[in-house]
Write a protein that holds these residues in place. Structure first.
Motif, short mmCIF file in Angstrom:
data_model
loop_
_atom_site.label_atom_id
_atom_site.label_comp_id
_atom_site.label_asym_id
_atom_site.label_seq_id
_atom_site.Cartn_x
_atom_site.Cartn_y
_atom_site.Cartn_z
N ALA A 159 0.66 -1.26 0.28
CA ALA A 159 -0.05 -0.53 -0.15
C ALA A 159 0.75 1.18 0.26
O ALA A 159 0.30 2.51 -0.47
CB ALA A 159 -1.06 0.41 1.31
N PHE A 160 1.57 1.40 0.67
CA PHE A 160 3.12 3.08 1.00
C PHE A 160 3.73 2.73 -0.37
O PHE A 160 3.73 3.39 -0.89
CB PHE A 160 3.62 1.94 2.32
N LEU A 189 0.82 4.27 -2.70
CA LEU A 189 0.77 5.44 -2.49
C LEU A 189 2.19 6.68 -2.91
O LEU A 189 2.29 7.38 -3.60
CB LEU A 189 1.11 5.43 -1.05
N VAL A 200 -4.52 3.80 3.05
CA VAL A 200 -3.86 4.67 3.90
C VAL A 200 -4.08 6.01 4.78
O VAL A 200 -3.73 6.32 5.07
CB VAL A 200 -2.76 4.34 3.49
N LEU A 201 -4.42 6.56 3.58
CA LEU A 201 -4.66 7.95 4.17
C LEU A 201 -6.31 8.03 4.30
O LEU A 201 -6.29 9.02 5.62
CB LEU A 201 -4.96 9.02 2.45
N ASN A 219 -5.35 4.58 10.65
CA ASN A 219 -4.50 4.92 11.01
C ASN A 219 -3.32 4.62 11.12
O ASN A 219 -2.75 4.49 12.12
CB ASN A 219 -4.93 5.17 12.66
N PHE A 220 -2.93 4.15 9.57
CA PHE A 220 -1.38 4.08 9.59
C PHE A 220 -0.37 4.78 9.89
O PHE A 220 0.79 4.78 9.87
CB PHE A 220 -0.57 3.37 7.69
N LEU A 221 -0.36 6.14 9.78
CA LEU A 221 0.46 7.21 10.27
C LEU A 221 -0.72 8.46 10.56
O LEU A 221 -1.83 8.34 10.94
CB LEU A 221 0.33 8.09 8.55
N ARG A 279 -0.47 12.36 7.53
CA ARG A 279 -1.87 12.03 6.53
C ARG A 279 -2.31 13.14 5.66
O ARG A 279 -2.82 13.48 4.45
CB ARG A 279 -3.12 11.28 7.74
#
Lengths: 294, 316, 280
Positions: free
Chosen positions: A34-35, A38, B106-107, B110-112, B117
């Protein structure tokens, strides 16, 4: 009873993390994937900005802002007339679209309720999805054919149609954020609807409306498709509202695929100006509103 | 406004009659403008329709299936452009869909940390703000040369597949599809992210509470629940891809010949218009208007469906 | 501050003695403190949860009872800025040690939420989902039927297992969520005010259900409703909230004992006031 069922679950007695568990590995792989995706998504943003800066900066001097574009095999020159042209076009578009758009949004948010507003909002959203080239042939039919000439007005009209749904939507959203109490307070001291909206509600929403509109203007400045057969292009200084007029975006289009290096360089320089305009307005508006635009 | 009180009643009554008029005309003004904005859609349809009537009379339905575009013999058909429009948009979706959904995940999860984000979301939005013509310029000088080895490799190894049957020509369907995918990614990501983020948080905790991992929750609970929003966003992106003009015009090669291969030059309706409209006269101009009407109709249907889906999702 | 701590230690000693039961402790907290951001939301909790008993957490809002509940299955991990100090012992392991996988914990300690939150899937899938991701090897149909029966829902839904879980009434949805939790055969079922969004009839059904589940499960229930605590629980823990030095509120355990003792003869003044005011 509970033991028999317990055994059917392949639960280990382990509560500890384990790196070798399939789901841990799959999860980690998916997160990495996923990263990476992105990163791939954002890569073009950096590549485009970097290339435009590298290729465009070489012509960033005073001449760029004072001279008109050169003919095919001429040396030197600038894009001054196109800058002026873009400013004129965007000004015409703003003069048409901002008052209409703001008032239409006032109706949507202040005076209407229910079904009509929903339909108009829906139509506005659909309008913002109409391809810009279609807006171009529409403006050609409406303005160019009836006035008999390609002109700044035709180009400005096309850009105005393009900006209209954006202005309506941002104003509509900004007005809806204004707390209901503000309206009640105004109505409570006996103000009419007219006064309430013009003197109380619109000023309260003004910063948000301004930011949204600035973004709409900046984006309109980069539009090309609606201009190529309405405003057309000329190398020379704008000579009247009912004359063809140069613009930065059409200059990029016209000079992009020509074999003359001098003109190619100017295309990159014009691109750099457009990109800087977009970057600056986006960053400033984000900083001003302190929130993401979507 | 009618709440005039006590001894100043007469005064107020007088003022309120002019005020009422002002009020009413102001409301009517805003109403007219609002309906006018929606009316622009109809105005566009009527205007473009009227101007394409001669071409419609001349060619009728055969315009859709004829693959010749010949100003010399006054023969016009848009089959190659319809093919080019659809195929370039499909290539774009094929690339943008997985990337866009991954970005949305991902956005929205809460990965980041939230601040990171937010910045990333802003950067994805910026992708949509870069002018189309700048992407086109970049496509000519950076993307097309970059794709040369990939295109040649595809042709050398998979030349037996009709899609790769011609040598890499530079400008063509493949670079056009790629550029389009960059340009539609932000809207796809934004709508998909919105529909993921607007799911009730109970759903997430409920799934974690039965022992799901984060990715099991995403794939088995969140994405199915946000499915219609993701579909809506994808359709909105498709609508943008179908009508996108400048970037495509600069990299697609503008060949009006129908070729299956994605390595060959092609054309879309939008880039046909961009290329020929300014110099067209008579029947050619009418035919271009007809082509524009077709594009307008297709994008209108796609956008109306997409907006309807997105609207429904927002209510939930 | 130190007075408070001493006070709490006294209490925890007493609680330990008072609640010394014949049954074994399934969960045990040792000086558990939970922070949201900078401030503690719950301070210094020592307690044991006993096997096959129903333990009720009561107290005013903001006393940290739901926060404590969510420590037992590490659901607080999902909240940004939440930090836990102290220990939660389960099967001789500290759930908050770095080595523990929270996913594994949640597979053994199930949870039912305040608002019914079935997945937007069929009734059947709502239950099968958890079993599937937990690698269930047996007959899924049988598991679904048994779980729905345990949740006293089977007769009402057996003809429409393919219908969406969201099409059920609120009370039915909550029983579906209970079925979803028990289908995993958890050691402990956590219930966070499971009846607060339900009508009295549905509440009665859920309370009956909780009684039946006691035979197989250890249940912890957070409730605002004193009568409910009396009706369903064996043990009751009373939490209270206090103002910290910086004006922030934090919760702590006041008293923990057999339910009848808490309601009829509490040791602490605060308990007496709260229970008396709410119950009497």
């Amino acid at each position: 009873m509970s033991t028999t069922t317990q055994e059917r679950y392949s639960k280990s007695d382990e509560l500890e993390r384990s790196r070798s568990r399939p789901r841990t590995i799959i999860g980690t792989l998916l997160t990495i994937l996923a990263f990476i995706l992105l990163g791939i998504a954002l890569l073009p943003l950096f590549l485009v900005i970097i290339y435009v800066i590298i290729r465009g900066a070489s012509r960033f001097d005073l001449n760029l802002f004072t001279e008109i574009p050169p003919a095919a095999l001429q040396e030197g020159g600038g894009i001054a007339s196109a800058i002026v042209g873009t400013i004129i076009l965007v000004a015409i578009a703003s003069v048409i679209s901002i008052p209409i758009g703001v008032l239409a949004a006032v109706y949507l948010s202040e005076f209407s309720s229910g079904r009509i507003a929903r339909w108009i909002r829906f139509a506005t959203n659909v309008l913002s999805g109409v391809p810009s080239i279609i807006i171009g042939i529409f403006a050609y039919g409406v303005v160019v054919l009836s006035t008999g000439t390609f002109s700044a007005v035709a180009g400005g009209f096309a850009l105005a149609i393009l900006m209209l749904p954006v202005v309506v939507r941002t104003t509509d959203e900004s007005l809806q954020i204004v707390p209901q109490e503000v309206r009640w307070a105004s109505v409570g001291v006996g103000a009419s609807d007219f006064h309430t909206v013009l003197l109380i509600v619109l000023p309260a929403a003004l910063p948000a409306i301004l930011t949204g509109t600035t973004l709409a203007v900046a984006r309109a400045a980069g539009e090309t498709a609606p201009l190529i057969f309405t405003a057309l292009f000329t190398r020379y200084w704008p000579s009247g509202l009912f004359q063809p007029i140069p613009s930065l975006s059409v200059l990029v289009y016209n000079y992009a695929a020509v074999p003359y290096e001098n003109q190619q360089e100017l295309a990159w320089a014009a691109s750099l100006i457009l990109v800087l305009l977009i970057l600056l307005t986006s960053i400033i508006s984000r900083w001003a509103t302190g929130k993401s635009t979507y | 406004m009618t709440a005039a009180l006590g001894d100043s009643q007469a005064d107020n009554a007088k003022r309120s009659s002019t005020e009422k008029n002002l009020d009413n005309s102001f409301i009517w003004l805003t109403r007219i403008f609002a309906i006018g904005v929606a009316g622009v859609l109809i105005w566009i349809a009527v205007q473009v329709g009227i101007q394409s009537r001669r071409a419609i009379q001349e060619f009728g339905w055969s315009f859709w299936t004829n693959s010749a575009w010949n100003p010399v013999e006054q023969q016009y058909g848009v089959l190659p452009m319809i093919y080019g429009t659809i195929v370039s948009s499909l290539i774009a979706l094929l690339i943008a869909f997985p990337i866009g959904v991954a970005c949305a995940i991902v956005l929205s999860e809460n990965f980041l940390p939230l601040s990171v984000r937010r910045t990333l979301i802003f950067m994805v939005e910026l992708l949509a703000a870069i002018p189309s013509v700048v992407y086109g310029l970049w496509g000519i000088y950076v993307l097309i040369p970059f794709l040369k080895p990939i295109g040649s490799w595809l042709h050398d190894n998979f030349g037996w597949i009709p899609l790769f049957a011609t040598p890499y020509a530079g400008p063509g369907m493949l670079p056009a599809g790629l550029i389009l995918s960059i340009m539609i990614l932000p809207i796809l990501t934004a709508i998909a992210r919105d529909s993921l983020a607007s799911l009730p948080s109970d759903l997430r905790t409920g799934s974690y509470a039965v022992g799901s991992t984060r990715w099991q929750t995403i794939f088995s609970v969140l994405i199915p629940a946000a499915f219609s929003g993701i579909v809506g966003g994808t359709m909105l992106a498709l609508g943008r891809a179908l009508g996108e003009t400048m970037a495509v015009t600069l990299v697609i090669g503008n060949s009006n010949e129908l070729q299956l291969s994605v390595l060959a030059p092609a054309n879309t309706i939008a880039s046909l218009l961009a290329n020929q409209f300014a110099e067209a006269k008579g029947l050619q101009e009418d035919s271009l208007m007809y082509a524009g009407l077709i594009l307008f109709a297709i994008t209108l249907v796609v956008n109306i469906l997409a907006e309807a889906i997105v609207q429904k999702v927002k209510k939930y | 501050m130190s007075a408070l701590e001493r006070n709490q230690e006294d209490r925890s000693d007493r609680q330990q003695q008072n609640t010394e039961q014949n049954s074994e402790a399934v969960l045990q907290t040792e000086d558990l403190t939970v922070y949201y951001g900078k401030f503690a939301a719950l301070r210094g909790v020592f307690m044991k949860i006993f096997k096959n008993k129903i333990t009720a957490f009561v107290g005013p809002s903001g006393c940290g009872k739901s926060t404590l509940l969510r420590c037992f299955n590490r659901l607080n991990d999902l909240i940004d800025g939440c930090r836990v100090e102290g220990k939660v012992i389960y099967r001789n392991k500290n759930l908050y040690s770095k080595k523990i996988d929270p996913v594994e914990v949640r597979r053994r300690i199930g949870m039912v939420f305040q608002k019914p939150n079935p997945f937007p899937k069929s009734i059947y899938e709502n239950i099968a989902y958890g079993a599937r991701i937990n690698g269930y090897k047996g007959d899924l149909d049988e598991l679904v039927e048994r779980s729905l029966q345990q949740a006293a829902l089977w007769d009402e839904v057996k003809d429409k297992l393919k219908d969406n879980g969201l099409s059920l009434s609120g009370g039915q949805q909550q029983r579906l969520c209970i079925a979803r939790a028990v289908a995993l055969k958890p050691d402990v079922v956590l219930m966070d005010e499971p009846c607060s969004s339900l009508d009295p009839v549905s509440t009665g059904k859920i309370e009956d259900l909780i009684h039946q589940l006691k035979q197989n499960y250890t249940i912890i229930i957070v409730t605002h409703n004193m009568q409910q605590a009396v009706r369903v629980s064996d043990l009751t823990a009373f939490f209270n909230a206090e103002e910290g030095e910086k004006g922030n509120r934090f919760g702590y355990l006041v008293e923990y004992d057999k339910t009848e003792k808490i309601f009829e003869n509490p040791q602490e003044e605060a308990t007496r006031e709260y229970v008396g005011g709410r119950f009497g």
